[in-house]
Write a protein that holds these residues in place. Structure first.
Motif, PDB file in Angstrom:
ATOM      1  N   LEU A 296       0.822  -1.212   0.000  1.00 17.72           N
ATOM      2  CA  LEU A 296       0.000   0.000   0.000  1.00 17.72           C
ATOM      3  C   LEU A 296       0.853   1.259   0.000  1.00 17.72           C
ATOM      4  CD1 LEU A 296      -2.857  -1.037   2.442  1.00 17.72           C
ATOM      5  CD2 LEU A 296      -3.154  -0.301   0.070  1.00 17.72           C
TER       6      LEU A 296
ATOM      7  N   ALA B   6      -4.590   1.819  -3.389  1.00 17.67           N
ATOM      8  CA  ALA B   6      -5.557   0.849  -2.869  1.00 17.67           C
ATOM      9  C   ALA B   6      -6.421   0.298  -3.995  1.00 17.67           C
ATOM     10  CB  ALA B   6      -6.431   1.514  -1.802  1.00 17.67           C
TER      11      ALA B   6
ATOM     12  N   ALA C 184      -6.804  -3.374   1.954  1.00 14.37           N
ATOM     13  CA  ALA C 184      -6.835  -2.200   1.082  1.00 14.37           C
ATOM     14  C   ALA C 184      -8.158  -1.460   1.205  1.00 14.37           C
ATOM     15  CB  ALA C 184      -6.596  -2.620  -0.371  1.00 14.37           C
TER      16      ALA C 184
ATOM     17  N   SER D   7      -8.539   2.356   3.210  1.00 12.69           N
ATOM     18  CA  SER D   7      -8.811   3.492   2.328  1.00 12.69           C
ATOM     19  C   SER D   7     -10.195   4.091   2.530  1.00 12.69           C
ATOM     20  CB  SER D   7      -8.663   3.058   0.861  1.00 12.69           C
ATOM     21  OG  SER D   7      -9.563   2.013   0.541  1.00 12.69           O
TER      22      SER D   7
ATOM     23  N   GLY E  51      -4.281   5.087  -0.200  1.00  6.15           N
ATOM     24  CA  GLY E  51      -3.245   4.085  -0.336  1.00  6.15           C
ATOM     25  C   GLY E  51      -2.100   4.523  -1.220  1.00  6.15           C
TER      26      GLY E  51
ATOM     27  N   GLY F 125      -2.393   1.227   6.643  1.00  4.66           N
ATOM     28  CA  GLY F 125      -2.306  -0.035   5.924  1.00  4.66           C
ATOM     29  C   GLY F 125      -1.458  -1.057   6.657  1.00  4.66           C
TER      30      GLY F 125
END
Length: 470
Positions: free
Chosen positions: A86, A91, A138, A142, A209, A372
């Motif tokens: 990430l 993401a 992810a 995000s 991300g 992340g």
């Protein structure tokens, strides 16, 4: 307080423009959740179909255990590396390729000749386990960029609701799909669900991300250099846990909770067989359906609560929810009448939904540069707890009753949850009201100054029970 709506952050801060941006981001997120729910249906469908196919292909129950172990092991490894991924990739790209990978490996299984089926099954186990973890981390990390900090609890509830509905549909339909249309058609359906989710992700301008993870200055974070001029390794995932007092204990509790989850997942079929040996699937299906109703009901209550009050359920909600959920799962195996057990399953589902939202929302208060890594490390702990739990519980169920096994497994979660709640209570008592007190400085451990305030208007160094106002 500013809203973190990604691409819209630079627009004029007028009320109508902000409301319009919020409506657009929420509409996009609903579309993404729809695709996520479809792929989750495929995930739960293949959990049943693939296990049945492995057993039918090999004729050995040990092969099913190995298949699950490889799947959990690949998820464990993915949790360790997803934070670094990430930091380099967006993401959106990770979510997209995670679905493409899962769909592609299902196609490989469908096309594999009989002599290569065993190898294809191992490939499926590795890819499904790893890509499932990559997508989940992810997505969750995000969410604040996609919908804004003040709407993350709503977004978490919506995604959990979609996943719960998909779980019920996947488990309920797996046996019917396999028996009516066969394994090949079931795998094609599974592949199609991942393709649909990949298309959903590809069509959306998803923020967050990787290359978009920036510091307050608007520039991408640069890697630190060692004295020799090369990049210096930093234990970023552990810095994320050091960013907030009690956060490491919170992640550890999540791992112990996963250990408890392994116990009731393994014990339910045995307990159901003792209730009705001729048709044990009835109790298991009914239990999970009622559990899902409680989970979905809790999401609706949480969404309305956060919308009305502007508050998140916080770390205390996570601790108390874990205690209630674990106690409910223990009580479910105590031999109560079916009507009482149904109420217990409803409570377990509602408490499970509460803990999921509280936990996810709290980790999302971390800065984007650490979020992340924290979610990845959390996924590693969860996979480790569930995997070790499945091994120990399977051995224990040969000697002890389901109630005893579930009792000590979830009892361990209750003990750790009580310790966590005491820790949160201690932090609250020690926290001065002024901005220069401990609350304003404790979260700086392991963080640079600009990281300590990025992306978390309600401060990730507190206990997560603060008010989030738009």
């Amino acid at each position: 307080m500013e809203s973190a709506d990604g691409p819209t952050a630079d627009e004029p801060d007028d009320g109508s423009g902000k409301a319009r941006d919020t409506a657009v981001s929420e509409r996009r997120f609903r579309f993404l959740v729809a695709g996520y729910a479809v792929s989750s249906y495929g995930t739960f469908l293949n959990m049943v179909a693939l296990n049945l196919f492995v057993y039918e292909t090999t004729g050995r129950a040990l092969a099913m255990g190995l298949f699950m172990a490889v799947r959990l092991g690949s998820g464990f490894v993915a949790g360790l590396v997803v934070g670094a991924l990430l930091a380099r990739f967006s993401a959106k790209s990770i979510m997209l390729w995670a679905n493409v990978g899962q769909g592609g490996v299902m196609l490989l299984l469908i096309l594999a000749p009989e002599s290569l089926v065993t190898g294809a099954l191992m490939a499926v186990s590795v890819v499904i386990g790893a890509c499932g973890t990559l997508f989940m981390v992810a997505l969750r990390s995000s969410i604040p960029e996609m919908v804004g900090e003040d709407r993350r609890a709503w977004a978490n509830s919506l995604s959990i609701t979609g996943r719960s509905l998909a779980m019920v549909a996947g488990f309920a339909s797996a046996g019917v799909v396999v028996s009516l249309v066969g394994y090949t058609a079931a795998f094609l359906l599974d592949m199609a669900t991942f393709v649909i989710c990949a298309v959903t992700v590809a069509l959306l301008p998803i923020a967050g991300g990787g290359k978009g993870a920036r510091t307050d200055g608007g520039k991408p974070e640069k890697a630190e250099k060692s004295g020799k001029g090369g990049p210096r390794w930093r234990p970023v995932a552990f810095l994320a846990l050091a960013a907030a007092p009690g956060l490491g204990l919170m992640v550890a509790l999540r791992g112990v909770d996963a250990f408890g989850s392994a116990s009731h997942n393994a014990a339910l079929p045995i307990y159901s067989t003792s209730l009705d040996a001729s048709n044990p699937a009835v109790f298991v299906s009914a239990f999970w359906c009622v559990w899902a109703l409680g989970n979905i009901g809790a999401q609706q209550v949480i969404q309305r609560y956060t919308q009305r009050t502007g508050k998140t359920v916080g770390a205390l909600g996570f601790g108390y929810g874990t205690v209630v959920m674990s106690a409910a799962f223990i009580a479910a195996f105590a031999g109560f009448p079916l009507a009482v057990t149904a109420v217990i399953a409803l409570i377990a589902g509602a408490a499970d939904g509460l803990t999921e939202v509280a936990y996810t929302s709290h980790l999302q208060t971390l800065p984007a540069t650490l979020r992340g890594h924290a979610f990845g490390l959390s996924a590693t702990f969860e996979n480790l707890g569930f995997g070790v739990g499945m091994i120990l519980v399977a051995a224990a169920l040969d000697r002890f009753s389901p109630l005893a096994v579930v009792g000590w497994s979830h009892g361990a979660a209750i003990v750790v949850a009580v310790v966590f709640l005491l820790r949160v209570a201690t932090l609250r008592r020690a926290e001065p009201a002024g901005p220069s007190g401990r609350a304003g400085g404790a979260g700086q451990a392991g963080l640079r100054k600009e990281e300590a305030v990025e992306g978390r208007p309600d401060r990730g160094d507190r206990d997560g029970a603060e008010v989030s106002r738009g």
